[in-house]
Scaffold this active site. Structure first.
Site, PDB file in Angstrom:
ATOM      1  N   ASP A  22       0.495  -1.146   0.061  1.00 44.70           N
ATOM      2  CA  ASP A  22      -0.176  -0.166  -0.293  1.00 44.70           C
ATOM      3  C   ASP A  22       0.569   0.935  -0.052  1.00 44.70           C
ATOM      4  OD1 ASP A  22      -1.806   2.212   0.496  1.00 44.70           O
ATOM      5  OD2 ASP A  22      -3.104   0.399   1.065  1.00 44.70           O
ATOM      6  N   ASP A  23       1.037   2.310  -1.637  1.00 47.84           N
ATOM      7  CA  ASP A  23       1.771   3.112  -0.673  1.00 47.84           C
ATOM      8  C   ASP A  23       3.196   3.061  -1.196  1.00 47.84           C
ATOM      9  OD1 ASP A  23      -0.546   4.427  -0.707  1.00 47.84           O
ATOM     10  OD2 ASP A  23      -0.029   5.831   0.968  1.00 47.84           O
ATOM     11  N   CYS A  25      -6.283   4.466  -3.921  1.00 50.46           N
ATOM     12  CA  CYS A  25      -6.238   3.327  -2.846  1.00 50.46           C
ATOM     13  C   CYS A  25      -7.408   2.353  -3.428  1.00 50.46           C
ATOM     14  CB  CYS A  25      -6.500   3.263  -1.424  1.00 50.46           C
ATOM     15  SG  CYS A  25      -6.529   1.603  -0.882  1.00 50.46           S
ATOM     16  N   ARG A  46      -7.631  -1.102  -6.292  1.00 52.61           N
ATOM     17  CA  ARG A  46      -7.849  -2.183  -6.050  1.00 52.61           C
ATOM     18  C   ARG A  46      -9.572  -2.703  -6.088  1.00 52.61           C
ATOM     19  NH1 ARG A  46      -5.605  -2.918  -0.402  1.00 52.61           N
ATOM     20  NH2 ARG A  46      -3.814  -0.762  -1.041  1.00 52.61           N
ATOM     21  N   LYS A  99      -5.739  -5.206   4.453  1.00 52.37           N
ATOM     22  CA  LYS A  99      -6.802  -4.546   4.032  1.00 52.37           C
ATOM     23  C   LYS A  99      -7.772  -5.043   2.164  1.00 52.37           C
ATOM     24  CE  LYS A  99      -6.218   0.659   2.190  1.00 52.37           C
ATOM     25  NZ  LYS A  99      -5.638   1.411   2.362  1.00 52.37           N
ATOM     26  N   HIS A 145     -10.907  -2.452   1.666  1.00 53.21           N
ATOM     27  CA  HIS A 145     -11.406  -0.997   1.038  1.00 53.21           C
ATOM     28  C   HIS A 145     -12.472  -0.743  -0.356  1.00 53.21           C
ATOM     29  CE1 HIS A 145      -9.582   4.119   1.365  1.00 53.21           C
ATOM     30  NE2 HIS A 145     -10.844   3.180   1.194  1.00 53.21           N
ATOM     31  N   SER A 160      -8.641   2.410   4.511  1.00 56.60           N
ATOM     32  CA  SER A 160      -6.747   2.700   5.286  1.00 56.60           C
ATOM     33  C   SER A 160      -6.148   2.530   7.025  1.00 56.60           C
ATOM     34  CB  SER A 160      -6.636   3.716   4.457  1.00 56.60           C
ATOM     35  OG  SER A 160      -7.068   3.738   2.969  1.00 56.60           O
ATOM     36  N   HIS A 208       1.528   2.484   3.946  1.00 54.22           N
ATOM     37  CA  HIS A 208       0.605   3.364   4.182  1.00 54.22           C
ATOM     38  C   HIS A 208       0.763   4.154   5.470  1.00 54.22           C
ATOM     39  CE1 HIS A 208      -2.674   5.935   3.776  1.00 54.22           C
ATOM     40  NE2 HIS A 208      -3.115   5.600   2.788  1.00 54.22           N
ATOM     41  N   ASP A 261      -0.724  -0.393  -4.400  1.00 62.51           N
ATOM     42  CA  ASP A 261      -1.903  -0.735  -4.929  1.00 62.51           C
ATOM     43  C   ASP A 261      -1.554   1.357  -5.784  1.00 62.51           C
ATOM     44  OD1 ASP A 261      -0.973   1.362  -2.688  1.00 62.51           O
ATOM     45  OD2 ASP A 261      -3.111   1.384  -1.619  1.00 62.51           O
ATOM     46  N   ASN A 262      -0.876   1.387  -5.282  1.00 64.14           N
ATOM     47  CA  ASN A 262      -0.365   2.895  -6.650  1.00 64.14           C
ATOM     48  C   ASN A 262       1.093   3.905  -5.257  1.00 64.14           C
ATOM     49  OD1 ASN A 262      -3.070   4.316  -4.126  1.00 64.14           O
ATOM     50  ND2 ASN A 262      -0.548   4.397  -3.353  1.00 64.14           N
ATOM     51  N   LYS A 268       2.217   9.416  -6.006  1.00 61.00           N
ATOM     52  CA  LYS A 268       0.246   8.748  -4.842  1.00 61.00           C
ATOM     53  C   LYS A 268      -0.293   9.776  -5.235  1.00 61.00           C
ATOM     54  CE  LYS A 268      -2.341   7.594  -1.477  1.00 61.00           C
ATOM     55  NZ  LYS A 268      -2.616   7.225   0.384  1.00 61.00           N
TER      56      LYS A 268
END
Lengths: 484, 484
Positions: free
Chosen positions: B52-53, B92, B96, B149, B151, B174, B254, B306-307, B327
């Site tokens: 994540d991130d 996010c 996803r 996660k 989301h 998150s 994240h 994810d990004n 991001k």
């Protein structure tokens, strides 16, 4: 000369003390006793492959998405990939002097207030009083060859054959020099690098030399990399019986960019990628030759470059990856380079985040070849052996970033202080900083977050280090200023 | 629905034609007939590890100097390291959704004019009418688990257990949400991320769930990564007899950053490095479990994120390496991610510079598991199998960069056109471009040199592609707008 030695001891003592507080966070790699490989008693061969203007981010193993350096990547898997490895200067001549002598170029006159490098009309070169790595290894009968770009003086008394090399094949200065087109302005220079003339080998009247003779002029730059690679393989093939030192200093990917027809148009990254991939191909040829001839177990190969990417060349310049700025600058992108050490069975494979520099090669190789270090001069190298062979922490904790004859920045452990900053090229934009800008390079490798305010103690330590450094410094007489 | 299928054929035809002119330069990898590995008839297990991130430059194998991701690096050596791999959105929730459905989030309502992601007070989630990858694989009796996660909606009807997963353990949104500190201004938000409160798990009242039950609130974020890793290993251990799909979606790196005590303070890169190295450790645990249980020959593992990195978080955000921005942005740093495919004996090891996206996983896995693709809706995936197993060129030539419900940029082959650009966060600074900004991402991955002027034909091709894309587009009803 005793005084220098004693002062040098003081630096070591200082560094030891200064580090007691945070050395625990700096070690990164721990020695694995089970994995320690005994060094062999036969002195090893050394191969240094040196690129020109290659950026920290220009190999696939250092993060480039479209340059595919498959041989260097494999070399990194089999060997050690260093991520905090530095050169002695952000431009060509002084960087090469540092590698060759194991000393900061400020000490041997290879820095100047007026010229950053040697030019075709320069009168001088690396002083004969300097001891080159080739001369050092000659003391124990190594066979030595310099293949590629020299750029430490092109008059006979400065050529590789006068500096400890048995053999020389290459160009004596940069491949963009002896340009037949005169520039009357900065704009004219910028325009030239967009013109068709840059693609013509006849624009650059660069001589190709074998030993002290010019054998081709202008050098056919299309095939230089290919010929250097072939010469390197031939040299290894001819010298299986004696320890050898091969210094293969490619003159690319410095502009103008040329590739042989086997590589032209083959890389996703365009011409710059073709050029880097041809250098990579040569690395593959060399490692294959060493393996085929059984020399791999007793040869140390190092790959790195002289300085960061020449960013003003746009798509024809490289990338420093996540590092700030490039060639000509004392930001990390100017002086931190990819560096891969290879030596199957000797060198412990893995990632190394310790600090090393090209000056450490002189010290490290001298130790491996059992040649005592010169005692009559200040040396700037550390022995990287414990890290290479046992993955112990590097002894080196400091890096001095000179621009010309001025100290702009200093790294001590994780921290780097910039006392002066300046644009890489073009108008000065020089700024002095007091307190210095301070970056934690481990946490912030891109030098984005100034942490001077919260670390006054670190700044004091770095200032104290600079004081000792300066006390100890005897500047060499400027060898770059005389031209024309 | 036939109409959609026909239109989709038109896109394929268009892409084929558009590419005839330069496809030769885009192939990069060539199939090596000798190396082709036959696919096995037993449907393979799938493990998707999603960070994540995490930035493009945050793994050592993607160029980070001080984050040491030794397990991912080894995975890259044994598998395929993709360098042009994209996610479906730079934030996010929609990213996803793209991975889960194999469709652009604009089609399934996971984009909005008002909210970029789902919040704890959001009413909705990924519509039940969407077919998730878990539901798709359930059609042929895969055992499925979502760990980490989600989301995509936190009400019961949107949770993983309602979307095809047999088992769920993780947080529903998150890890910075349910913040107990109210922000009254942007400045207040920025100040919070420098405050001590950000380091306290009690600041974030995030629930930890097992299936549909809250088992801990606030989740002890210090140990989440460790527990996710353990749950993942347990899941594999328990399901050796049936094909399985494990979706391990870490909620880190994240912000807020937390690491278990085994990792805290161990990385050179500081807390961010500790966090990434703990995720990396889990990758090592999973691959070891697969090897030990003999499942490695029949399991495909994918690692990506994810990004891009959340750059406004300074040292607590990651690095996009040489890519521009991070991001929240439609520059490359926002949507291009590290991606490693692993499957010893099946996947051909090496560097892949072809284009792929998370949406292709749905298509690729469906084919491997012999589940027909849904025919009643527009899918956005390509089968990556030929590249994974035979190193053939990827069928995918295009990437659509949406921000909210607007198309900002489009990549076609080497070229990317930006029709709209905007700062990642903060005040809009939105700019529309006509002609669009155009970059050659193969030659210029950092998006520095606009080549629109010299490539009007490419712009025309991309505009034609956009026209077909828009003709074919049925926007899903905004699921993100209802809150409070």
């Amino acid at each position: 000369m005793k005084v220098n030695t004693i002062r040098f001891m003081n630096i070591k003592l200082f560094l030891t003390l200064a580090f007691l507080s945070w050395v625990g966070t700096c070690t990164g790699q721990q020695a694995n006793v089970d994995q320690v490989t005994q060094r062999e008693d036969v002195p090893p061969n050394f191969v240094v492959i040196f690129a020109d203007d290659l950026g920290y981010g220009d190999l696939s193993s250092y993060g480039h998405p479209t340059i595919h350096t498959k041989n260097l990547d494999q070399m990194a898997v089999e060997g050690q990939k260093w991520t905090n490895f530095y050169v002695g200067s952000s431009v060509c001549t002084p960087s090469r002097a540092a590698l060759m002598t194991g000393r900061l170029p400020i000490r041997n006159g290879m820095t100047s207030k007026v010229n950053r490098v040697l030019f075709p009309d320069s009168h001088k070169g690396l002083p004969q009083s300097e001891i080159t790595l080739a001369e050092q290894l000659k003391k124990v009968d190594y066979v030595t060859a310099c293949i590629g770009k020299w750029h430490l003086g092109h008059k006979e008394e400065y050529l590789p054959t006068s500096q400890g090399f048995d053999y020389y094949f290459g160009i004596p200065y940069s491949n963009d020099m002896d340009n037949i087109i005169p520039f009357r302005s900065t704009q004219g220079y910028i325009d030239f690098w967009k013109s068709e003339e840059r693609k013509d080998i006849n624009t650059f009247n660069v001589p190709l030399m074998r030993n002290t003779e010019i054998v081709e002029r202008p050098a056919d730059q299309n095939t230089l990399t290919k010929r250097y690679n072939e010469e390197a393989v031939q040299f290894i093939r001819k010298n299986k019986e004696k320890p050898f030192f091969l210094y293969l200093a490619h003159n690319l990917p410095h502009v103008p960019l040329f590739a042989s027809k086997d590589f032209l148009g083959t890389s996703d990254r365009g011409l710059y990628g073709d050029v880097v991939e041809e250098i990579d191909h040569g690395v593959g040829q060399i490692l294959a030759e060493l393996k085929n001839s059984g020399l791999d177990k007793n040869t140390i190969v190092v790959f790195t470059s002289d300085n960061g990417p020449w960013l003003i060349m746009n798509q024809e310049g490289g990338s420093a990856g996540l590092l700030r700025e490039g060639k000509g600058s004392t930001w990390e992108g100017g002086m931190r380079e990819p560096c891969i050490f290879w030596g199957p069975g000797r060198i412990q494979p893995g990632l190394v985040t310790q600090i090393g520099t090209t000056m450490d090669l002189f010290t490290t190789f001298s130790k491996l070849a059992n040649v005592p270090l010169p005692e009559d001069r200040q040396m700037d190298g550390n022995d990287l052996g414990p890290t290479l062979f046992e993955k112990k922490p590097s002894e080196r904790k400091e890096v001095f970033y000179y621009r010309g004859d001025e100290l702009y920045a200093v790294r001590l452990g994780a921290f780097k202080a910039h006392f002066i900053t300046e644009g890489a090229y073009g108008p000065p934009m020089r700024e002095e900083h007091d307190p210095p800008l301070l970056y934690n390079l481990e946490v912030d490798p891109s030098e984005k977050y100034n942490v001077a305010e919260s670390n006054p103690d670190v700044i004091e330590q770095i200032k104290a280090l600079v004081k000792i450094h300066n006390l100890n410094l005897v500047k060499g007489e400027d060898q770059l200023k005389d031209r024309g």
